[in-house]
Design a protein around this motif. Sequence first.
Motif, mmCIF file in Angstrom:
data_model
loop_
_atom_site.group_PDB
_atom_site.id
_atom_site.type_symbol
_atom_site.label_atom_id
_atom_site.label_comp_id
_atom_site.label_asym_id
_atom_site.label_seq_id
_atom_site.Cartn_x
_atom_site.Cartn_y
_atom_site.Cartn_z
ATOM 1 N N VAL A 153 31.044 17.839 -24.570
ATOM 2 C CA VAL A 153 29.809 17.554 -25.090
ATOM 3 C C VAL A 153 29.909 16.702 -26.690
ATOM 4 O O VAL A 153 29.025 15.773 -26.968
ATOM 5 C CB VAL A 153 28.874 18.754 -25.406
ATOM 6 N N GLY A 154 31.136 16.887 -27.152
ATOM 7 C CA GLY A 154 31.431 16.328 -28.255
ATOM 8 C C GLY A 154 31.883 14.799 -27.805
ATOM 9 O O GLY A 154 32.129 14.383 -26.511
ATOM 10 N N ALA A 155 32.049 13.841 -28.970
ATOM 11 C CA ALA A 155 32.577 12.721 -28.898
ATOM 12 C C ALA A 155 33.842 12.541 -28.132
ATOM 13 O O ALA A 155 34.744 13.196 -28.570
ATOM 14 C CB ALA A 155 32.445 12.034 -30.148
ATOM 15 N N ILE A 156 33.876 11.670 -27.110
ATOM 16 C CA ILE A 156 35.194 11.711 -26.302
ATOM 17 C C ILE A 156 36.227 11.166 -27.267
ATOM 18 O O ILE A 156 37.433 11.494 -27.091
ATOM 19 C CB ILE A 156 34.824 10.310 -25.290
ATOM 20 N N GLY A 157 36.006 10.360 -28.318
ATOM 21 C CA GLY A 157 37.079 9.998 -29.140
ATOM 22 C C GLY A 157 37.594 10.996 -30.009
ATOM 23 O O GLY A 157 38.905 10.954 -30.180
ATOM 24 N N VAL A 158 36.807 11.915 -30.398
ATOM 25 C CA VAL A 158 37.167 13.284 -31.008
ATOM 26 C C VAL A 158 38.075 14.173 -30.428
ATOM 27 O O VAL A 158 39.013 14.446 -30.499
ATOM 28 C CB VAL A 158 35.923 13.751 -32.096
ATOM 29 N N ASN A 159 37.584 14.204 -29.188
ATOM 30 C CA ASN A 159 38.294 15.133 -27.947
ATOM 31 C C ASN A 159 39.531 14.429 -27.793
ATOM 32 O O ASN A 159 40.653 15.116 -27.515
ATOM 33 C CB ASN A 159 37.505 15.268 -27.016
ATOM 34 N N VAL A 160 39.891 13.032 -27.695
ATOM 35 C CA VAL A 160 40.886 12.301 -27.311
ATOM 36 C C VAL A 160 41.964 12.740 -28.523
ATOM 37 O O VAL A 160 43.147 12.851 -28.466
ATOM 38 C CB VAL A 160 40.854 10.847 -27.125
ATOM 39 N N GLU A 161 41.460 12.573 -29.723
ATOM 40 C CA GLU A 161 42.518 12.411 -30.819
ATOM 41 C C GLU A 161 42.954 13.946 -30.953
ATOM 42 O O GLU A 161 44.232 14.316 -31.257
ATOM 43 C CB GLU A 161 41.769 12.130 -32.293
ATOM 44 N N ARG A 162 41.964 14.970 -30.871
ATOM 45 C CA ARG A 162 42.516 16.525 -30.728
ATOM 46 C C ARG A 162 43.397 16.926 -29.638
ATOM 47 O O ARG A 162 44.567 17.337 -29.793
ATOM 48 C CB ARG A 162 41.217 17.264 -30.606
ATOM 49 N N ALA A 163 43.118 16.364 -28.443
ATOM 50 C CA ALA A 163 43.931 16.512 -27.398
ATOM 51 C C ALA A 163 45.566 15.853 -27.593
ATOM 52 O O ALA A 163 46.595 16.535 -27.481
ATOM 53 C CB ALA A 163 43.700 15.808 -26.146
ATOM 54 N N ILE A 164 45.530 14.473 -28.386
ATOM 55 C CA ILE A 164 46.756 14.033 -28.443
ATOM 56 C C ILE A 164 47.477 14.808 -29.614
ATOM 57 O O ILE A 164 48.821 15.074 -29.596
ATOM 58 C CB ILE A 164 46.593 12.674 -28.788
ATOM 59 N N ALA A 165 46.835 15.234 -30.664
ATOM 60 C CA ALA A 165 47.383 15.886 -31.672
ATOM 61 C C ALA A 165 48.131 17.323 -31.075
ATOM 62 O O ALA A 165 49.023 17.692 -31.632
ATOM 63 C CB ALA A 165 46.387 16.406 -32.936
ATOM 64 N N PHE A 166 47.169 17.915 -30.279
ATOM 65 C CA PHE A 166 47.682 19.153 -29.737
ATOM 66 C C PHE A 166 48.981 18.844 -28.944
ATOM 67 O O PHE A 166 49.978 19.696 -28.997
ATOM 68 C CB PHE A 166 46.720 19.825 -28.636
ATOM 69 N N LEU A 167 49.076 17.923 -28.180
ATOM 70 C CA LEU A 167 50.230 17.487 -27.409
ATOM 71 C C LEU A 167 51.540 17.069 -28.161
ATOM 72 O O LEU A 167 52.559 17.469 -27.964
ATOM 73 C CB LEU A 167 49.813 16.142 -26.430
ATOM 74 N N ASP A 168 51.338 16.648 -29.415
ATOM 75 C CA ASP A 168 52.124 16.073 -30.348
ATOM 76 C C ASP A 168 52.706 17.203 -31.188
ATOM 77 O O ASP A 168 53.919 17.096 -31.872
ATOM 78 C CB ASP A 168 51.817 14.904 -31.404
ATOM 79 N N ALA A 169 52.014 18.408 -31.320
ATOM 80 C CA ALA A 169 52.313 19.381 -32.184
ATOM 81 C C ALA A 169 53.589 20.188 -31.550
ATOM 82 O O ALA A 169 53.921 20.117 -30.476
ATOM 83 C CB ALA A 169 51.112 20.471 -32.331
#
Length: 169
Positions: A153-169
Motif C-alpha cells: 500500500v506504501g509507495a513502490i519507490g520506498v519499498n524498492v529502496e527498503r528491499a535493496i537496502a535489506f539485500l545489501d545489509a
Amino acid sequence: MAGLSGAGKSTLAQVVGARRRITVLSVDQIETAILKAGISAGQPIGLAAYLVAETLAESVLMHDRDIIIDAVNAVDPAREQWVNLAERTGSGVRFIEVVCSDREEHKNRLVERAAKRQEAGAAVRKGVEHNLDEYSPWTGASGAVARITLDSVGAIGVNVERAIAFLDA
C-alpha cells in the motif's frame, strides 16, 4: 519474494530485479506454461512449478549469479526449499515478504489480475481468503532466515529502496 497473490510481490520483484540486474523467476509464469502445455489443472502444477523454479534457480546460482524467486511461499516446505537450495549452492538467502494491508485494494488487485489471466488464457487463481487459510507462520529453518515485510500500500519507490537496502545489509 513471498506473499499472497495480488499482494504486489511480482511488481516489487521486477523493479528490484531490474535495478540490481538480477534474474527474476516467477512461479506463476511457470505454472501458466505448464497449463498451456496441456497438463490438467487438477494435477499438482503448483508443486511442479516450484520444482522447475528450483532447478532453474540452482543453475543460475551455480554460475555465481543472484536470483529472485517470485512465489507465494505460503508454507514452510516451500520456504525451506529455498533455504536448502542456498545451502547446497553455498549461496545466501533472504526473504522479502510483501503484504497488502488494505483488504479492499487487495481484492481489487485480485479481480484485475483474474481478468488479465483470463485474457491470456491462463487459469484463474484462488481467492485471497482461501490463501489466507493456507499461509502459515514462519517457523523452522525459514523462520531463522533474515526477512523483511513490506506493505505494498506504501509507495513502490520506498519499498524498492527498503528491499535493496535489506539485500545489501
